[in-house]
Design an enzyme around this catalytic site. Sequence first.
Site, PDB file in Angstrom:
ATOM      1  N   ARG A 225       0.846  -1.186   0.000  1.00  0.00           N
ATOM      2  CA  ARG A 225       0.000   0.000   0.000  1.00  0.00           C
ATOM      3  C   ARG A 225       0.891   1.248   0.000  1.00  0.00           C
ATOM      4  NH1 ARG A 225      -3.749  -2.236  -1.579  1.00  0.00           N
ATOM      5  NH2 ARG A 225      -5.783  -2.586  -0.648  1.00  0.00           N
ATOM      6  N   HIS A 273      -0.671   0.520  -9.762  1.00  0.00           N
ATOM      7  CA  HIS A 273      -1.460  -0.343  -8.869  1.00  0.00           C
ATOM      8  C   HIS A 273      -2.102  -1.504  -9.646  1.00  0.00           C
ATOM      9  CE1 HIS A 273      -3.629  -0.315  -4.734  1.00  0.00           C
ATOM     10  NE2 HIS A 273      -3.582  -1.531  -5.225  1.00  0.00           N
TER      11      HIS A 273
HETATM   12  C1  GLV Z   1      -5.266  -4.303  -4.225  1.00  0.00           C
HETATM   13  O1  GLV Z   1      -4.477  -3.497  -3.874  1.00  0.00           O
HETATM   14  C2  GLV Z   1      -5.887  -5.210  -3.319  1.00  0.00           C
HETATM   15  O2  GLV Z   1      -5.911  -4.944  -2.109  1.00  0.00           O
HETATM   16  O3  GLV Z   1      -6.362  -6.254  -3.789  1.00  0.00           O
END
Ligand code: GLV
Length: 310
Positions: A225, A273
Amino acid sequence: MSRIAIKSGGPAALPEWRAGFAAAAPGIEVIGWQETGAEQAEYALVWDPEPGRLAAMRNLRCVFGAGAGVDLITADPGFPRGVPLVRMAPPEAAQRMGEYIAWAALHLLRDGQRIARQEAARHWDEFHGRCASDLRVGVMGLGVMGLKAAEMLRGLGFAVSGWSRMRKSVPGMDCFAGDAELDAFLARTDLLVSLLPATEATRGILSAPLLAQLPRGAMLVNAGRGMHQRIDDILATLDSGQLSAAVLDVFETEPLPPDHPAWTHPRLTVTPHLASTPSRPERARFVAAQIARIERGEAPAPLWNPETGY
Ligand code: GLV
C-alpha cells in the site's frame, strides 16, 4: 434468491460482474450500488464504500472486499463490526502477485530501465550484472501473497528470507520476526520486497531510518500500500545512492499526479497499482463460493481480523 450489491469498477463494470455471477452462481442477483434495492441486499462487494452506507443495509449478512486489502472499507467509522468482512483471496490473486514480484525482481536484476533507455536511444552497449543467486531478497509480510512471491522468487534462484510481525515457519527459508529481528533481516537484504498489510503499525514503515539499515545500493519493491512508504524519503534515498533502484506499484495518492517527481526519477519504475487484480469472473467465482458456504451455515474465509487489522 440472494442479492449482492456491488461498488467496484463503477456502473461500467456491472455487465461483467453480472456475467461472472451468472456463470458462478445463477441464484445470486447482482445490484449496482446506485440501483434500487441495493440497500436491501444480503451481501455487499465493495472497494471503497461511502461512510455509513454499509451500516444502513439492514439485511446485510456479509461484506466482501473487492481487493485483498480492506483498508478503504474499515476506514469507515460506521462500518458494521458485527457483520463478517471477507478479504478477496481467489487463488489467482496470489499467483498474479507472485508474477508481478518475480517480474519486478528480474527487471531490477537485469536493469530493465537501462535496457529501455538504450533501446530508445538505439544504443548498443552490452552490459552484464549479477545473477539471481547473488541477490539476497527479503520479503516483508508473509501472508498468502508474500509466501507465494517468496516461493516464486526461490524458484527463480534468488536467495530469499522473510520477515513478519508474528513468527512464521517456512521449510527451507530463513524467517525473521518482530521488531527484535528487523535489523538483522534488513542487514542481509539486497532487494527488499514489501507486501505488508495496511495497519497503523505499518504506516510509513518504508522511510529513511529503515532504508538506511539496508546494505548500501540495495533495491526496493513495494506492492503493498502507498501508506507504507514515505515517497520523499525513497526519492532522497535513491538520490543519495543508498538505494540503487526501486519499483513502486502503490502510492499514497492514486492516481499518481502527472507532475509528481516519482514519474521521472531515472532509477524508479512506477506501475499503476496493477500488481494483483484478479479478473471480475475470478472474483465472482470466489465470492459465490463463500456465499455458498455461508448459506450452508459455514464460516466464509479469509475473514478480516479487527485485532490484527488484516
Ligand atoms: C489491491 O491493492 C488489493 O488490495 O487487492
